[in-house]
Design a protein around this motif. Structure first.
Motif, PDB file in Angstrom:
ATOM      1  N   ILE A   1       2.277  -8.619 -11.553  1.00 32.13           N
ATOM      2  CA  ILE A   1       1.110  -7.769 -11.294  1.00 32.13           C
ATOM      3  C   ILE A   1       1.363  -6.732 -10.214  1.00 32.13           C
ATOM      4  O   ILE A   1       0.468  -5.951  -9.878  1.00 32.13           O
ATOM      5  N   SER A   2       2.571  -6.711  -9.646  1.00 30.31           N
ATOM      6  CA  SER A   2       2.820  -5.833  -8.509  1.00 30.31           C
ATOM      7  C   SER A   2       4.315  -5.611  -8.360  1.00 30.31           C
ATOM      8  O   SER A   2       5.129  -6.216  -9.053  1.00 30.31           O
ATOM      9  N   TYR A   3       4.659  -4.725  -7.437  1.00 32.56           N
ATOM     10  CA  TYR A   3       6.046  -4.575  -7.010  1.00 32.56           C
ATOM     11  C   TYR A   3       6.240  -5.420  -5.753  1.00 32.56           C
ATOM     12  O   TYR A   3       5.298  -5.649  -4.993  1.00 32.56           O
TER      13      TYR A   3
ATOM     14  N   GLN B   1      -4.906   0.668  -8.051  1.00 39.29           N
ATOM     15  CA  GLN B   1      -3.522   1.030  -8.346  1.00 39.29           C
ATOM     16  C   GLN B   1      -2.639  -0.186  -8.093  1.00 39.29           C
ATOM     17  O   GLN B   1      -2.922  -1.007  -7.227  1.00 39.29           O
ATOM     18  N   ARG B   2      -1.562  -0.273  -8.864  1.00 43.25           N
ATOM     19  CA  ARG B   2      -0.651  -1.407  -8.730  1.00 43.25           C
ATOM     20  C   ARG B   2      -0.069  -1.424  -7.318  1.00 43.25           C
ATOM     21  O   ARG B   2       0.560  -0.454  -6.882  1.00 43.25           O
ATOM     22  N   PRO B   3      -0.248  -2.511  -6.581  1.00 40.26           N
ATOM     23  CA  PRO B   3       0.235  -2.547  -5.200  1.00 40.26           C
ATOM     24  C   PRO B   3       1.697  -2.987  -5.110  1.00 40.26           C
ATOM     25  O   PRO B   3       2.289  -3.465  -6.079  1.00 40.26           O
ATOM     26  N   THR B   4       2.249  -2.797  -3.923  1.00 42.05           N
ATOM     27  CA  THR B   4       3.561  -3.337  -3.568  1.00 42.05           C
ATOM     28  C   THR B   4       3.357  -4.297  -2.409  1.00 42.05           C
ATOM     29  O   THR B   4       2.785  -3.922  -1.386  1.00 42.05           O
ATOM     30  N   GLU B   5       3.815  -5.534  -2.566  1.00 41.31           N
ATOM     31  CA  GLU B   5       3.647  -6.521  -1.508  1.00 41.31           C
ATOM     32  C   GLU B   5       4.961  -6.755  -0.770  1.00 41.31           C
ATOM     33  O   GLU B   5       5.985  -7.016  -1.404  1.00 41.31           O
TER      34      GLU B   5
ATOM     35  N   GLN C   1       5.017 -11.105  -9.082  1.00 36.91           N
ATOM     36  CA  GLN C   1       5.904 -10.101  -9.672  1.00 36.91           C
ATOM     37  C   GLN C   1       5.335  -9.444 -10.931  1.00 36.91           C
ATOM     38  O   GLN C   1       5.501  -8.237 -11.119  1.00 36.91           O
TER      39      GLN C   1
ATOM     40  N   GLU D   1      -4.730  -7.889  -8.078  1.00 37.12           N
ATOM     41  CA  GLU D   1      -4.847  -7.402  -9.448  1.00 37.12           C
ATOM     42  C   GLU D   1      -6.074  -6.515  -9.626  1.00 37.12           C
ATOM     43  O   GLU D   1      -6.104  -5.647 -10.504  1.00 37.12           O
TER      44      GLU D   1
END
Length: 322
Positions: free
Chosen positions: A108-110, A81-85, A106, A77
């Protein structure tokens, strides 16, 4: 990949579930079908699920360990930039073992799901592979933004091309029929493959079914310098590789699916330099989307707080230029 130890750890509370629930891969008492049914498209296209939009560029990391979930959430968080995990759904664990992780990550991220890691493919039958995809689809559905239906699929250690593509194609067709986004990850091995028949681009041209070439949403590339004689491809080579993939997969976005060092004990300065290099590569190939998905995020970036040097390097790499 064959030389990297693949491990995954879960939330401590999930351990009891692991003992009580049946698993969807080898060693489980769960029933798997003797014949794999083919996936079919929904009869009513308007009934397809509505997926949240994804940005043009994905800033990915890989979570093969979700045991320190509060620290993972805090560290992810805090990125600029909003991350993708990518969540690695561990062999032998039921989907319920990951319910808390998906619920916490989900918002806080893709999320990209990896139902079967490349290290597990050879030991999974077609029925096993089908059942694993089906179980995760049923459990998480549209809470997963992207499904990696095949990981490092041209790797020598996965088995014959016919067996691998049958498993990957079945998983792809299940996800596509459910209205989900699909991805595959290829394994780049320039002049370092043990068997030249597994070189990435020729293998892909010859073996990936045409419906996947036309239908995949993302085509990603795994590359580890220390598994390829410490070779660092120049930017011109990456532009050529991703341009060729964009031509082979005309509707897919292309990018990196795994970066990192194959050994967790690699020096921190080496890790930071490699992370910065790949996450900031100015690739100009058509439909390039970044990706990267540093493999050992949980092991390398935690504990958090405080931020360590590698988390700081990732944060800087993801900081937009002013």
């Amino acid at each position: 990949m064959a030389s990297r130890a693949r491990t995954s750890r879960l939330l401590p509370a999930a351990c009891l579930c692991c003992l009580l629930a049946a698993c969807a891969l080898p060693g489980s008492a769960a029933h798997v079908p003797s014949a794999v049914p083919s996936a079919t498209s929904p009869t009513n296209p308007s009934a397809r699920p509505v997926l949240r939009p994804l940005p043009d560029v994905l800033n990915g990391v890989t979570l093969d360990d979700v045991s320190a979930l509060p620290q993972l959430v805090a560290s992810l968080e805090a990125l600029p930039q909003r991350p993708t995990e990518r969540i690695v759904f561990d062999q032998g664990e039921p989907p319920s073992a990951y319910t808390a992780a998906v619920a916490a990550l989900q918002p806080i991220s893709y999320l990209m799901a990896e139902p079967v890691d490349s290290s597990q493919v050879a030991g999974a039958s077609l029925a096993d592979y089908h059942a694993r995809t089906a179980a995760l689809l049923a459990a998480f559905g549209t809470r997963i933004d992207l499904w990696e239906v095949g990981n490092e699929i041209n790797g020598e250690w996965l088995g014959s091309a016919a067996d691998v593509t049958a498993k990957v194609a079945d998983s792809y067709r299940q996800v596509a029929a459910a209205g989900g986004r699909t991805a595959i990850t290829l394994y780049y091995n320039p002049n370092c493959s043990e068997d030249t028949a597994h070189q990435m681009l020729p293998w892909t041209r010859e073996n990936v079914p045409q419906d996947l070439k036309n239908g995949l949403d993302y085509v990603l590339v795994s590359y580890y310098e220390d598994n390829c004689h410490h070779y660092r491809p120049p930017l011109s080579e990456w532009n050529q590789v991703f341009t060729e993939l964009a031509q082979l997969f005309p509707h897919a976005r292309v990018g990196f699916g795994e970066n990192g060092t194959s050994e967790r004990t690699a020096p921190l300065d080496q890790k930071a330099e490699q992370l910065t290099h790949y996450y900031t590569l100015p690739v100009t190939a058509p439909r390039y989307m970044g990706g990267h998905f540093w493999w050992y995020y949980a092991e390398d970036m935690l504990p958090y707080p405080p931020a360590n040097a590698l988390w700081t390097a990732l944060s800087r790499a993801l900081t937009p230029l002013s």
